[in-house]
Scaffold this active site. Sequence first.
Site, PDB file in Angstrom:
ATOM      1  N   PRO A 141      40.400  42.342  45.038  1.00 19.04           N
ATOM      2  CG  PRO A 141      41.354  40.265  44.711  1.00 19.04           C
ATOM      3  CD  PRO A 141      41.135  41.574  44.047  1.00 19.04           C
ATOM      4  CD  GLU A 142      39.082  47.103  48.055  1.00 18.43           C
ATOM      5  OE1 GLU A 142      38.846  47.741  49.100  1.00 18.43           O
ATOM      6  OE2 GLU A 142      38.641  47.449  46.957  1.00 18.43           O
TER       7      GLU A 142
ATOM      8  CE  LYS B 241      43.948  46.147  50.116  1.00 17.65           C
ATOM      9  NZ  LYS B 241      44.224  47.060  49.005  1.00 17.65           N
TER      10      LYS B 241
ATOM     11  NE  ARG C 292      45.720  52.034  42.427  1.00 16.80           N
ATOM     12  CZ  ARG C 292      46.660  52.036  41.507  1.00 16.80           C
ATOM     13  NH1 ARG C 292      46.432  52.524  40.314  1.00 16.80           N
ATOM     14  NH2 ARG C 292      47.850  51.542  41.771  1.00 16.80           N
TER      15      ARG C 292
END
Length: 283
Positions: A2-3, A54, A272
């Site tokens: 979720p961004e 967010k 990441r």
Amino acid sequence: MPELPEVESIKIQLNKYIVGHTIKNVDIRYQKCFSGNPKDIIGGKVKKVRRFGKALVIDLDNGYSLVVHIKMTGQLIYRGPNLKNARTVSEKVKGGLEGKHTHVVFTLDKNGKLYYSDVRKFGWIKVVKTSEVENVDFIKRLGPEFLDSLTLDKFKEIVKSTSRAIKTLLMDQSKVAGVGNIYANDALFLAKIHPEKKSNKISDEKIEELYKAVGEVLKRSIKYGGSSEVAYVRPDGTDGAYQDHTLVYGKEGEKCPNNFGGIIKKTRTAGRGTYYCPNCQKL
DNA sequence: CTAGGATCCTGTCAGC
DNA sequence: TGCTGACAGGATCCTA
């Protein structure tokens, strides 16, 4: 993950479904994810749902707000009279709405319910006075919003101010709010910039391309209802569709969409997963 | 100032 | 089959 587009999609749906509902009861099944006094929101009627980066903010008419950050696997799902023909809940809701990953259940008036579940338990919900929302640590630290307060000039200034890798900078919420891993990867690909490129070594022209690319990627995803890569679902219980339209994210070993023969490579930056085309995005 | 690692947490998947 | 270990990741905090 979720961004911005995912949280924006949730915001849009919540504004449709929960506004006007009064909170009757709050059932907290996992204490750690909830802070503030739940009694403060009981009897409050939902006025409006806002988004800060967010984070989601649910404003009530009694002077209190709920601040929610769903991190990677948090889900907010609504069931009730405002959702006609309730759709089957996505299988991404592990264990279902009443399963072991459901940590908070809001009982609403008119037989409505709002479920909060989160497999990895990283997300959180806070009760704060509406006047204090902007002082919540996470929100206080946020940089300007893409698609809103972030102008091209401001973006140039931010990018030129540091020697950090551009991808790390894009994902730093205190510099730019809302961009995470998926969209950082895709935007850098679209702008043909290597993820490890030092920010202050990027030309004005390229910064402008990147600015447009991020905006484009975010808007495209909002149109698709967000990206249901892992656990994201919308409050009506259905998946978004951006995951079927990513440019490079999650496509290790596949052909570059530009079709110049490049193969998408995966590396790690700042812990990441980073995907890029070594052909199109040179250092 | 920067990078890098650990932390929180659990489902999933590769490897034996 | 069943176990183990690595991995995923947003944000924060700590060390170098």
